[in-house]
Design an enzyme around this catalytic site. Structure first.
Site, PDB file in Angstrom:
ATOM      1  N   CYS A  11     -11.224  30.176  -8.245  1.00 55.08           N
ATOM      2  CA  CYS A  11     -10.689  31.268  -7.522  1.00 55.08           C
ATOM      3  C   CYS A  11      -9.500  30.590  -6.510  1.00 55.08           C
ATOM      4  O   CYS A  11     -10.035  30.164  -5.499  1.00 55.08           O
ATOM      5  CB  CYS A  11     -11.675  32.348  -7.164  1.00 55.08           C
ATOM      6  SG  CYS A  11     -10.618  33.537  -6.132  1.00 55.08           S
ATOM      7  N   CYS A  14     -10.033  32.550  -3.047  1.00 51.99           N
ATOM      8  CA  CYS A  14     -11.202  32.197  -2.536  1.00 51.99           C
ATOM      9  C   CYS A  14     -11.152  30.911  -1.812  1.00 51.99           C
ATOM     10  O   CYS A  14     -11.756  30.606  -0.710  1.00 51.99           O
ATOM     11  CB  CYS A  14     -12.501  31.904  -3.676  1.00 51.99           C
ATOM     12  SG  CYS A  14     -12.995  33.554  -4.429  1.00 51.99           S
ATOM     13  N   ASP A 396      26.840   9.245  -8.438  1.00 46.59           N
ATOM     14  CA  ASP A 396      27.250   7.718  -8.134  1.00 46.59           C
ATOM     15  C   ASP A 396      27.919   7.319  -9.679  1.00 46.59           C
ATOM     16  O   ASP A 396      27.424   7.770 -10.468  1.00 46.59           O
ATOM     17  CB  ASP A 396      26.129   7.012  -7.523  1.00 46.59           C
ATOM     18  CG  ASP A 396      26.646   5.463  -7.488  1.00 46.59           C
ATOM     19  OD1 ASP A 396      27.708   5.654  -6.898  1.00 46.59           O
ATOM     20  OD2 ASP A 396      26.013   4.431  -7.928  1.00 46.59           O
TER      21      ASP A 396
END
Length: 701
Positions: A11, A14, A396
């Site tokens: 969870c 939690c 580049d």
């Protein structure tokens, strides 16, 4: 800081609450619970008994230390599956009892069905009830507390059937939430399993199997067909094709022979290789990649940070709304106390923020894992999110749009007998890239060469030498001391106007010939630019230190309309800053010369091929030696961003609909839990779709 592997962490909300509790312990300020990778990071001196007590209150537990030992992932998975299987059995048993109770309820009118309902609710929901009861005594209000209050309230007014159904659905919801995150973690753990564990060490002609952690620089290892190369090294002897997919994401094997570099974690396809170790495993490209991928899971995006802040206040707000629903209608609108008490209980259940918290991490982990499998190393969720917002890409030139290897594309010969003979004889001992380009052309023509005498390098001009008793020069225009004939001058002007770097081979009196040197364009560059525009990039530009004609030529060949030539490193930085004023900018370079520009851009993307500098410099590393998978990475990141927005809308939208049902008094306990359960299922399934989808990528021909 100490790191521990956790089990039973299912969870997200939690996990956040447990982290806050541990932070309140002495020396616990630096605590982090990494939900995505199921790890606990603790400061020194924290009371471990108190930590374990806090973890156990939410069903989590410390498994073992040293989570970076990738061999432990299998064991962690066993625990996780075992826990899920037990939960499935309990929910299944609870459902059987529940439906039996419904049948009995229609036949009998006594305490038997009530006892059966209570038994079914306890079977699937006892972990929630235990945690909720403990939280009530501590006046701690989270989803377990709210669910416990709601169920006690439902049973107290005789809603046995609905209360039990809510308990069962909540158990299913918790299970699905855990399974969804586990699926995302599993995709990440599959990456971590590529790490080799043992090596065959050669000592005095004897073979000995040793852990890769014991290898040191200079050790010689034997790699047989089908085995993984234990760490970065150089082939000492043997020839074979090697699968480097673990590093670059490329499925096609790469031929290796003596003196060529190999990466740890790549697989020897056939034959036998003897490899000299050049890096200890902890310093190898693969180890750095795996470590960065693990760390990447836990970097919080701005969206995740907002969700976590929102979730912190969401549940208390819902509790206030629930209380108001219970008392306002009966007190002010002559509502029935029992009816509105029931409505208030249903509102309590809507207070679960789990689906909202899940809206981002599963998608983020899935996006990082999928890109990593493609050889795109994204160093954190924040960079994945940023990649999806990029509208300008600056490239580049050398080593990015081009291969970074000069070669002879044009040749003008005035003296066929001596031109290549002199050029090769002068340049054969030079290590300069242009000299190598000349030698590649000369060697291809199989021209006999002479030993040069009196070799002199003339700074800014070229090289002079005596060949077969006569002086010659190989260099640029500055090396010529006589006037060019009109035909030579015309050819020089033509080559320069076409963007070639000029190499002139001459005697003291005449020009023998001209080389037109250029940097070979990557075959995929033009297609890549087109793909980037189709993936939503509005502007692509090239930044190069090369002169304007060369830049113009390359830009035209790859399909770029915007380019800036003759830029020094600090001028590249200034140009990137200028571009960022108009939107989000990514800079793509080789990770070495372009480090300042990469750091200045909103997002730095390096061409890696496993080099340390690229891995350390950029936010995103293309582990291949080409741009082929960049459009795919951008599409994945855009998809992740869209999914997160959709998930947040679903999570909040379904809850809002449930809350609005309280106005006409239509909200029920099972509708409340289904609103959260439906959001959890949708959020999880939608997030996991990131792991699948189109696999079209542009690769070099």
């Amino acid at each position: 800081m100490n790191e521990y592997k956790l089990q039973g962490l299912t969870c997200g909300n939690c996990a956040r609450e447990m982290e806050e509790q541990i932070k309140q312990l002495e020396n616990g300020e630096g605590t982090r619970i990494l939900y995505n990778s199921s790890k606990l990071v603790l400061s020194e001196g924290v009371n471990m008994q108190e930590v374990e007590k806090i973890l156990s209150s939410d069903g989590a537990a410390i498994m073992k230390e040293k989570p970076h030992d990738h061999s432990e992932h299998d064991q962690a998975h066993v625990h996780s599956h075992s826990s899920n299987d037990n939960m499935k059995i309990l929910i299944g048993l609870s459902a059987i009892i529940f439906f039996s109770a419904i049948y009995v309820d229609t036949q009998l009118n006594n305490l038997v069905p009530v006892i059966m309902y209570l038994t079914a609710a306890a079977t699937s929901g006892y972990p929630t009830f235990i945690k909720g009861a403990k939280n009530l005594f501590k006046l701690k209000f989270n989803i377990d507390t709210l669910m416990t209050i709601a169920l006690i309230g439902a049973f107290s007014i005789g809603e046995w059937k609905e209360g039990t159904l809510v308990a069962i659905l909540f158990g299913i919801n918790e299970l699905l939430e855990g399974l969804g995150m586990e699926k995302a973690r599993k995709s990440m753990e599959e990456l971590l399993k590529v790490a080799p564990k043992e090596a065959v060490l050669l000592e005095n002609g004897q073979e000995r199997v040793v852990p890769i952690s014991t290898l040191v620089v200079g050790d010689l290892v034997l790699v047989k067909s089908g085995q993984k190369i234990p760490s970065d090294g150089i082939v000492a002897s043997g020839r074979s094709s090697v699968n480097e997919a673990a590093i670059t994401g490329e499925a096609m094997p790469v031929e290796k022979e003596a003196d060529e570099k190999v990466f740890g974690g790549s697989i020897n396809n056939e034959g036998v290789l003897k490899v000299k170790i050049t890096k200890e495993y902890k310093d190898s490209s693969l180890a750095k990649i795996l470590h960065l991928v693990e760390e990447a899971q836990e970097t919080k995006t701005p969206t995740e940070q907002f969700i976590n802040r929102f979730a912190k206040y969401y549940t208390p707000i819902i509790m206030v709304i629930s209380t108001l629903v219970m008392i306002i209608p009966p007190l002010l609108l002559n509502g029935e106390w029992g009816f509105w008490f029931y409505q208030g209980l249903a509102v309590l259940i809507v207070g679960c923020p789990c689906a909202l918290i899940l809206s981002s991490p599963i998608a983020i982990v899935s996006g990082i894992a999928r890109n990593a499998k493609n050889g795109i190393l994204i160093k954190g969720g924040v960079f994945l999110e940023q990649l999806g917002k990029i509208d300008t890409i600056a490239f580049d030139k050398t080593g990015t749009l081009t291969k970074g290897h000069p070669y002879v594309e044009r040749m003008v010969v005035f003296d066929e007998e001596n031109f290549l003979h002199v050029a090769g004889s002068v340049e054969k001992s030079s290590s300069h890239p242009i000299a190598k380009a000349v030698m590649e052309k000369v060697n291809g023509e199989k021209i006999p060469l002479a030993e040069p005498e009196e070799i002199n390098t003339i700074s800014g001009q070229g090289v002079s030498a005596v060949i077969d008793g006569k002086p010659y020069k190989v260099g640029n225009e500055k090396s010529i001391v006589f006037s060019f004939p009109s035909n030579v001058l015309e050819n020089i002007d033509t080559l320069k106007s076409e963007g070639y770097t000029l190499v002139i081979v001459s005697s003291e009196e005449e020009v023998l010939g001209l080389f037109g040197i250029t940097d070979e364009i990557r075959e995929e560059s033009k297609d890549i630019i087109g793909e980037l525009y189709s993936s939503g990039i509005r502007n692509a530009v090239m930044l190069t230190g090369d002169h304007n004609k060369t830049a113009e030529k390359v830009a035209k060949q790859v399909g770029l309309t915007n380019y800036y030539a003759g830029l020094l490193p600090d001028e590249k930085v200034a140009k990137v800053k200028e571009l960022t004023e108009g939107g989000k900018v990514a800079m793509v370079g080789d990770g070495i010369n372009d480090a300042p520009a990469l750091a200045t851009a909103d997002l730095g993307i390096a061409m890696g091929k496993g080099t340390d500098s690229a891995i350390e410099t950029a936010d995103i590393v293309l582990m291949q030696d080409h741009l082929g998978k960049l459009p795919s990475a951008i599409k994945i990141s855009k998809r992740v961003n869209k999914i997160i927005k959709l998930n947040i809308s679903l999570a909040l939208g379904l809850k809002l609909i449930a809350l609005l049902l309280t106005i006409p008094g239509l909200l029920t306990l099972w509708i409340a839990i289904l609103s959260d359960m439906g959001a959890t299922i949708l959020v999880t399934l939608i997030s996991l779709t990131v792991m699948f989808g189109e696999k079209k990528q542009i690769t070099p021909r």
